[in-house]
Structures are given as structure tokens and as C-alpha cells.
Scaffold this motif. Structure first.
Motif, PDB file in Angstrom:
ATOM      1  N   LEU A  39       5.531  -0.413  -4.147  1.00 28.79           N
ATOM      2  CA  LEU A  39       3.897  -0.505  -5.225  1.00 28.79           C
ATOM      3  C   LEU A  39       4.724  -0.227  -6.612  1.00 28.79           C
ATOM      4  O   LEU A  39       4.814  -0.463  -7.921  1.00 28.79           O
ATOM      5  N   LEU A  40       4.988   1.484  -7.217  1.00 27.30           N
ATOM      6  CA  LEU A  40       5.241   2.392  -7.803  1.00 27.30           C
ATOM      7  C   LEU A  40       6.899   1.301  -8.582  1.00 27.30           C
ATOM      8  O   LEU A  40       6.891   1.332  -8.646  1.00 27.30           O
ATOM      9  N   LYS A  41       8.075   0.094  -7.325  1.00 27.03           N
ATOM     10  CA  LYS A  41       8.565   0.239  -8.149  1.00 27.03           C
ATOM     11  C   LYS A  41       8.293  -1.366  -8.909  1.00 27.03           C
ATOM     12  O   LYS A  41       9.445  -1.689  -9.896  1.00 27.03           O
ATOM     13  N   HIS A  42       7.446  -1.946  -8.320  1.00 23.75           N
ATOM     14  CA  HIS A  42       6.581  -2.908  -9.180  1.00 23.75           C
ATOM     15  C   HIS A  42       5.651  -2.684 -10.580  1.00 23.75           C
ATOM     16  O   HIS A  42       5.463  -2.981 -10.857  1.00 23.75           O
ATOM     17  N   VAL A 100      -0.554   3.654  -7.225  1.00 23.19           N
ATOM     18  CA  VAL A 100      -1.614   4.176  -6.592  1.00 23.19           C
ATOM     19  C   VAL A 100      -1.820   4.531  -5.748  1.00 23.19           C
ATOM     20  O   VAL A 100      -0.372   5.167  -5.283  1.00 23.19           O
ATOM     21  N   GLY A 101      -2.734   5.348  -5.406  1.00 17.66           N
ATOM     22  CA  GLY A 101      -2.964   6.832  -3.626  1.00 17.66           C
ATOM     23  C   GLY A 101      -2.942   5.640  -2.908  1.00 17.66           C
ATOM     24  O   GLY A 101      -2.133   4.251  -2.341  1.00 17.66           O
ATOM     25  N   VAL A 102      -2.724   6.360  -1.961  1.00 22.00           N
ATOM     26  CA  VAL A 102      -2.840   5.913  -0.587  1.00 22.00           C
ATOM     27  C   VAL A 102      -3.952   5.189   0.200  1.00 22.00           C
ATOM     28  O   VAL A 102      -2.892   3.783   0.955  1.00 22.00           O
ATOM     29  N   SER A 103      -5.048   5.111   0.120  1.00 19.96           N
ATOM     30  CA  SER A 103      -5.603   3.669   0.996  1.00 19.96           C
ATOM     31  C   SER A 103      -5.420   2.561  -0.386  1.00 19.96           C
ATOM     32  O   SER A 103      -5.642   1.684   0.925  1.00 19.96           O
ATOM     33  N   SER A 104      -4.560   2.842  -1.385  1.00 21.50           N
ATOM     34  CA  SER A 104      -4.572   1.305  -1.941  1.00 21.50           C
ATOM     35  C   SER A 104      -3.010   1.227  -1.409  1.00 21.50           C
ATOM     36  O   SER A 104      -3.206  -0.053  -0.936  1.00 21.50           O
ATOM     37  N   GLY A 105      -2.440   2.096  -0.878  1.00 18.88           N
ATOM     38  CA  GLY A 105      -1.081   1.143  -0.157  1.00 18.88           C
ATOM     39  C   GLY A 105      -1.566   0.890   1.171  1.00 18.88           C
ATOM     40  O   GLY A 105      -0.935   0.074   2.084  1.00 18.88           O
ATOM     41  N   ALA A 106      -2.405   1.629   1.379  1.00 19.05           N
ATOM     42  CA  ALA A 106      -2.949   0.906   3.001  1.00 19.05           C
ATOM     43  C   ALA A 106      -3.813  -0.420   3.121  1.00 19.05           C
ATOM     44  O   ALA A 106      -3.021  -1.294   3.970  1.00 19.05           O
ATOM     45  N   THR A 107      -4.319  -0.689   1.949  1.00 22.78           N
ATOM     46  CA  THR A 107      -4.606  -2.270   1.402  1.00 22.78           C
ATOM     47  C   THR A 107      -3.487  -2.962   1.221  1.00 22.78           C
ATOM     48  O   THR A 107      -3.616  -4.107   1.798  1.00 22.78           O
ATOM     49  N   SER A 108      -2.762  -2.345   0.782  1.00 23.43           N
ATOM     50  CA  SER A 108      -1.892  -3.434   1.102  1.00 23.43           C
ATOM     51  C   SER A 108      -0.899  -4.154   1.698  1.00 23.43           C
ATOM     52  O   SER A 108       0.342  -4.984   2.377  1.00 23.43           O
ATOM     53  N   ILE A 109      -0.499  -3.143   2.818  1.00 27.84           N
ATOM     54  CA  ILE A 109       0.449  -2.707   3.711  1.00 27.84           C
ATOM     55  C   ILE A 109      -0.945  -3.532   4.764  1.00 27.84           C
ATOM     56  O   ILE A 109       0.470  -3.924   5.243  1.00 27.84           O
ATOM     57  N   ALA A 110      -1.706  -3.690   4.824  1.00 30.35           N
ATOM     58  CA  ALA A 110      -2.488  -4.328   5.684  1.00 30.35           C
ATOM     59  C   ALA A 110      -2.900  -6.009   5.865  1.00 30.35           C
ATOM     60  O   ALA A 110      -2.978  -6.834   6.663  1.00 30.35           O
TER      61      ALA A 110
END
Length: 311
Positions: free
Chosen positions: A250-253, A257-267
Motif C-alpha cells: 500500500l505504501l508504494k501507492h 497505514v498500520g498493520v490492521s489496515s494491511g490486514a483488511t486490505s489483504i483479507a
């Protein structure tokens, strides 16, 4: 003098939604005043307790948290002129600890982990002892306090207003207050909207934990009381490592954001592989990335904690 209460009235809530791709939207809760969705709970609960005279501004507030809720309570208590005591553990990030210290929170360290390297039981024992030893105290209890789900009704209302034709909402879980509040109002307005819980494989909320927890926040060793108020249609379980990798993607774009946001995105990505959705999806992104500089975004930390990491 600054009009302190105006800060929490106008700068918590009404966060933006951004379009990611292919009808997928992210609700950016990191834009709240103190940096996360937990600001809503801190503001709502304290204002409600004060207005109903269950507490006064001289009441000592205590909570067990090493993350966003701790910072939110410290910020709102500061705004209201109240004293906040926070029970933390060794897993707290240096960044979060520094923020809490800057905000004047009184910190108590729980140092005894359980067999899963989880400190929640030890933290709750300290809270219980604190309440017994001090008069005029109030434990917020983000795990079981029925006021917590009410705090997030506003978040559900905003999602419905910003994306009226949403069909699926993905919500990362820990204390389950966020998903309880969102699901209650969303299902009331449109029962056909699907609420998808996002959990980590180091959590015991829905299934037995399969991994060790490295970052506090998502995941609990037990089912929180708030879960009974949640209306959940499905659950997606992801790993901390997958979530960290997604944060960096996500950071490349330009989305930090934090890890829970990363979890949401990958989910969302994992769910779509076996469940094609042709309508709009909203994922709740609870916080910003700065609080994970020393952990998820730190190459050395990642190499020490995840053998699959390659510098």
C-alpha cells in the motif's frame, strides 16, 4: 485559552473514504485527531459518562492498552482535563510509549506473559488491583463495555453515507467494539449488506490461535463481550506477516497505514479469490503507519521476528 472541547467535537469522525481500485474503497480512520478509529470510542464513552454524571473530571480513568485506544484516551482525557492511567506491556512499540508519555499518561508495565506470549491477563490483573487501591476510578474496559459498540455507530453511518451502494464491509477485529457498532447500524439500514470480520491467526476470537503475536492491537486470547453485539456474515483470517507485506504494498501507492489496515486490505484480496463481488466494497483502515516505524516498517525488526523476511 484554547477551546479544548472543540478539538474532540470537530476533529473526531467524518473521516475520508478513498477509492483503491475495482470498486474497493478504504475508510481512512487514521485521519481522526489522535490517529485512529479508537478516537471515536474514547470521545463517546467519556462524554457519555460525564453527561450522565457517572464520572466527573476528577475521576481517574484507567485502561489496559498498548496501542491506539491508549493514545485516544490519553488525548481525550487531556482535552477534558482528566487524569489517565494506562496499563501497558513489553510489546508496546517505542513510538506508542513515547506518544503516551508526551500526552501525560501514567504508565504501569505488565511484565508477566502467558504461554502464548500474551500479556492481556497480566494487564487486567493490574487494572483490578488499581481499582481496589484507588477511590474514584473508572475502568473503560474496551473488551466488554456496552458503550464501546455505541461509539462506532457513527462510523457505520458515515460508510453508508459515503458509499450508499456498498455490499460488503470488511472490519478488522480485536475488542470487537468497532464491528459491533458498524454492523448494528448497517444491518438496521440494509440487512443485505455483508459484514466481514478480519482476524489474525494469532488470535483466539473465532478459531484457536496458530501463531505467536508480535504486534499488539489485533487479536485477543479470548472472546470479548462486545462480540455478542456484532452481526457478522463471514470471517477472513490472515497472518501478521501477510498484513505487514500488504502495508508495504500500500505504501508504494502512497497509502501509509498500520498493520490492521494491511490486514483488511489483504483479507479483501483473499476473499475475492473465492467470492467474486461485483458491487462496492469498503474496508475499514483503522490507523496510520507512523506508529509502526519501529516494527512493521523496520527491516531489522522484521528480520528478527519473521524468518521469511528478506532484506
Amino acid at each position: 485559552m484554547y477551546k479544548q472541547k472543540i478539538f474532540i467535537e470537530t476533529a473526531i469522525g467524518n473521516t475520508p473514504i478513498i477509492s483503491l481500485k475495482n470498486r474497493i474503497y478504504a475508510k481512512i480512520e487514521g485521519c481522526n485527531l489522535f490517529g485512529s478509529s479508537k478516537d471515536r470510542a474514547a470521545k463517546y464513552v467519556l462524554k457519555h459518562l460525564l453527561s450522565t454524571e457517572q464520572i466527573s473530571t476528577s475521576t481517574r480513568i484507567i485502561e489496559s492498552s498498548s496501542g491506539n485506544f491508549a493514545i485516544a484516551l490519553a488525548g481525550v482525557c487531556n482535552s477534558l482535563g482528566m487524569v489517565f492511567t494506562c496499563v501497558i506491556d513489553p510489546l508496546i512499540s517505542p513510538t506508542n510509549k513515547s506518544i503516551l508519555e508526551c500526552m501525560g499518561a501514567n504508565l504501569i508495565l505488565a511484565s508477566k506473559p502467558d504461554e502464548n506470549n500474551n500479556y492481556l491477563k497480566a494487564r487486567l490483573d493490574i487494572v483490578a488491583d488499581f481499582i481496589k487501591s484507588n477511590n474514584d476510578t473508572y475502568w473503560i474496559n474496551q473488551y466488554d463495555n456496552p458503550l464501546i459498540p455505541n461509539s462506532y455507530v457513527s462510523l457505520g453511518e458515515e460508510i453508508l453515507s459515503q458509499v450508499p451502494d456498498v455490499s460488503h464491509i470488511f472490519v478488522p477485529v480485536s475488542t470487537c467494539g468497532t464491528i459491533a457498532g458498524i454492523s448494528q447500524i448497517v444491518k438496521q439500514e440494509n440487512p443485505s449488506i455483508k459484514i466481514i470480520a478480519v482476524d489474525l491467526d494469532c488470535s483466539n476470537i473465532f478459531y484457536p490461535a496458530l501463531a505467536k503475536q508480535h504486534i499488539p492491537g489485533m487479536g485477543l486470547f479470548r472472546k470479548p463481550g462486545n462480540l455478542e453485539y456484532a452481526k457478522i456474515d463471514d470471517v477472513v483470517v490472515v497472518s501478521e506477516w501477510e498484513s505487514i507485506c500488504e502495508c508495504k504494498c500500500l505504501l508504494k501507492h502512497g497509502i501509509f497505514v498500520g498493520v490492521s489496515s494491511g490486514a483488511t486490505s489483504i483479507a479483501i484480496k483473499k476473499y475475492l479469490k473465492s467470492n467474486p463481488i461485483y458491487n462496492k466494497i469498503v474496508g475499514v483502515f483503522p490507523d496510520r503507519g507512523e506508529r509502526y516505524i519501529n516494527t512493521a516498517y523496520n527491516p531489522k525488526w522484521c528480520a528478527e521476528n519473521f524468518p521469511q523476511y528478506k532484506i
